[in-house]
Write a protein that holds these residues in place. Sequence first.
Motif, PDB file in Angstrom:
ATOM      1  N   ILE A   1      15.376  12.507  -2.935  1.00 55.90           N
ATOM      2  CA  ILE A   1      14.060  12.396  -2.303  1.00 55.90           C
ATOM      3  C   ILE A   1      14.194  12.899  -0.871  1.00 55.90           C
TER       4      ILE A   1
ATOM      5  N   THR B   1       6.899  14.610   1.224  1.00 50.09           N
ATOM      6  CA  THR B   1       7.937  13.908   0.471  1.00 50.09           C
ATOM      7  C   THR B   1       8.183  14.708  -0.809  1.00 50.09           C
TER       8      THR B   1
ATOM      9  N   LEU C   1      10.343  14.965  -4.312  1.00 54.15           N
ATOM     10  CA  LEU C   1      11.186  14.274  -5.283  1.00 54.15           C
ATOM     11  C   LEU C   1      11.632  15.280  -6.335  1.00 54.15           C
TER      12      LEU C   1
ATOM     13  N   LEU D   1       2.379   8.095  -8.957  1.00 55.95           N
ATOM     14  CA  LEU D   1       2.893   7.683  -7.653  1.00 55.95           C
ATOM     15  C   LEU D   1       1.795   7.744  -6.591  1.00 55.95           C
TER      16      LEU D   1
ATOM     17  N   LEU E   1       8.691   5.317   3.460  1.00 54.95           N
ATOM     18  CA  LEU E   1       9.100   4.559   2.279  1.00 54.95           C
ATOM     19  C   LEU E   1      10.612   4.381   2.247  1.00 54.95           C
TER      20      LEU E   1
ATOM     21  N   GLU F   1      14.077   2.464   0.106  1.00 50.02           N
ATOM     22  CA  GLU F   1      14.518   2.417  -1.284  1.00 50.02           C
ATOM     23  C   GLU F   1      13.771   1.358  -2.082  1.00 50.02           C
TER      24      GLU F   1
ATOM     25  N   ASP G   1      10.825   0.297  -1.659  1.00 51.38           N
ATOM     26  CA  ASP G   1       9.458   0.775  -1.919  1.00 51.38           C
ATOM     27  C   ASP G   1       9.437   1.714  -3.124  1.00 51.38           C
ATOM     28  N   TRP G   2      10.410   2.622  -3.179  1.00 58.03           N
ATOM     29  CA  TRP G   2      10.458   3.544  -4.315  1.00 58.03           C
ATOM     30  C   TRP G   2      10.733   2.803  -5.618  1.00 58.03           C
TER      31      TRP G   2
ATOM     32  N   LEU H   1      19.280   6.419  -5.672  1.00 57.12           N
ATOM     33  CA  LEU H   1      18.316   7.158  -4.863  1.00 57.12           C
ATOM     34  C   LEU H   1      19.026   7.768  -3.660  1.00 57.12           C
TER      35      LEU H   1
ATOM     36  N   LEU I   1      18.055   9.411  -0.356  1.00 59.00           N
ATOM     37  CA  LEU I   1      16.963   9.653   0.583  1.00 59.00           C
ATOM     38  C   LEU I   1      17.475  10.529   1.723  1.00 59.00           C
TER      39      LEU I   1
END
Length: 839
Positions: free
Chosen positions: A618, A629, A631, A647, A678, A680, A682-683, A784, A786
């Motif tokens: 991400i 953002t 992904l 999302l 955001l 982790e 939050d995701w 994840l 980020l």
Amino acid sequence: MRMNPVEAWFAEQVGEPFAFQRDVWSAQRSGRSGLLHAPTGMGKTYAAWLPALMGWCGRHPDPDAWSAQKTEPIRVLWITPLRALATDTQQSLAKPIGALGLPWTVERRTGDVSSSVKARQRKRLPSALVTTPESLSLLLSYADAREKFRGLQTVIVDEWHELMSTKRGTQTELGLARLRRWAKEDRRDLAVWGLSATLGNMDEASQALMGMKPDGRPNDATVIHGPDHKDIEITTLLPDDAQRFPWSGHLGLTLLPKVLEVLEQAKSTLLFTNTRSQAELWFNAINAARHDWIGEVALHHGSIDRKSRDAVEEMLRHGRLRCCVCTSSLDLGVDFSPVEQVIQVASPKGVARLLQRAGRSGHSPGRVSRVIGVPTNALEILDFVAARDAADARAIESRRPLNRPLDVLVQHLVTCAMGGGFQPEAMLAEVRTAHAYRDLSDQEWSWSLDFVRRGGETLKAYPQYARVVEDQGRVVVASNKIARHHRMGIGTITSDAAIAVKFANGKKLGTVEEGFVGFLKPGDKFVFAGHLLQLVRVRQMVATVKKAKGTKAQVPRWQGGKTPLSTQLASAVRDRLHNVKHDGIDPKESSRELQALAPLLELQARWSLIPGKGELLIETSASRDGHHTFLFPLQGRLVHEGLGTLLAHRLTTESPRAVTVTVNDYGIELLCPEDPALQEEDWRRLFRTDHLLDDLLAALNASQLARRAFRDIARVAGLISTGFPGDSVPNRHLQASSELFFDVFTEYDPGNRLLDQAKREVLENQLELTRLRDALESLADVQLQLKRTRQFSPLAFPLWAERLREQHLTSQSWHERVSKMALRLEDAAATTREVQTKR
């Protein structure tokens, strides 16, 4: 022991049979049914066809007496998905008959067969009939259909992998169920064989074709496999300097000089594109670059007039074309033996598609099939590498048969009511022997029967929807008028809104979508069927045009242009990226393609990271457009469309904000005016699977999507009519009529089964709910990653460019802005390389 004359003919004309061909001959002559799976060009046609002739010769051992024999009645029914295949198949089946002087006839019955031939076939069917699912249903609609098919011994369904996951496949299943029942009641055997290539779920495919026994168990099936795969060479044309920052369509025509060099090296080439728009562009580009080839380069796609396509196919058969630029209109098994190589422009999107197209070259046993990939952006180089990996591993896509489409069933019920009528209880038992309706409930059956009897609860006051009546215990068609009207609408093929393109003298060039012509004014220029045209006027669904001069013009866009990456190919791409991340790219051992991609992937690793298996990358960055953002689930466009919309909905539900969603096959861009910041956790919350269906339906205008899907359902179910030949109903009128039914059913008959079917088709076909759920479940366990980037990474840049394209900028302003951004990023990349060198 004396060799059967048919085997002797095969040995002389073709050569020693393959083991799989002998296996099919033996299985079919012993009365078994089954499915033959073999690569394109390996001899499936004669494997399935010759046993019928062998059996006849075995029963008539004296060749001198053959000329005195009466012509055989119907013995073999050959079902093919395309009319073009019917012509080619008819010629192939007739060869041994003519050579041996057998008293057999072979004819085809499709929409383009003359009325005189159809009239003759109404009196007596040929010994072997080559037809389509639609024409089979038409034959079943005649009152004497059972008597006409009384001598039938074998049904062969060609290209089953193309039919089985469509409503045409379901229509075929219902037709086979009817023919099987008649054969059983007549106490005769009926063998059914399917021919398939490039398919991953053979067992399921064979079950769908074989159908069910009356007790609900699957019919027995013999599955025979040909060679594991035909020798296929997959190579890729590469730019001299691969662009670090790819965007859709940028590299395509840049590789034109290299494509021309490749065309020089072969006598005949098929150049496949994924869209009709691409085909038009490449055809004109080749002709513009090589004027001396004019007349040797042809264009073939589904919107071009049928006569023009037939002429192109005939030139291909006789080796008179250097190159044919085409789309999926030439994917299937028409035999063009002179074709030496295939070029695939842009990502193949699927492993099976690439293998299918490769098989168009070297279309005979023992010859090598060659396909050359032409990436239209740098990341598509990776697609071709992954496709070759998956092909080598035999990771072929599966096709899923449909489950209980009631619009096809109600059409079939009216067809059978015309074809001699039926008793409801016996018909229910027959329908349940079709694989698609093996789980048909009593309630669904009652609703379907009531729908054709009186139009259901809502339409019972309108006599035109009472299409069948009961007469002495049998359900028959209500009137000759309804029968005539029904025959005009038999079939499940539904077309996009289309307008005919004609010159003022009446010569038809083909069709373009109504939406494209709607944006044109008289005098505007556009490219179509290889011509630069100027619009004169649009009247009664006909666009009258004249030839134009100049170089600048629009290219029509057709629906279906954004084909998604298949599950198998997306998985192969993820595997390749994972290997590059952990093993790197060895200049000595890696392929040319990976070496060409090395600078781009190295830059991705420096500015962000290369996503591996078990990871979700991400990236966040900012520009004058807002906060981006990105992904990268690498699941394909359709899954990303559903996931991105989901999302965005959940983000805007949690906090009022504007979110713009853009997707491609590799990832998703979420653009917000402010930084969503955001973390982790939050995701993890956004990726939850609970309330998935509710959230998805709330996020989308699901009702409007269902309205669009309902038009095709209403057409197949007989609620609306496309009109008669020469007097078709405009598509906007069809849409209005279908929406009226949709609204009436929604308000007064919310339990209408066709409404439910429309919603199911939207969820599974358009939103790929099953794949989306699987994707969300897989995201629950991934790590994840980020990353905040100062500039768009090589993976993010195509998404940014795609969003600009979707904002309907002119092609010039889009190209200028993308080019400026590419130069800025190239400068940043150069700076990065300088820093790395100093270190």
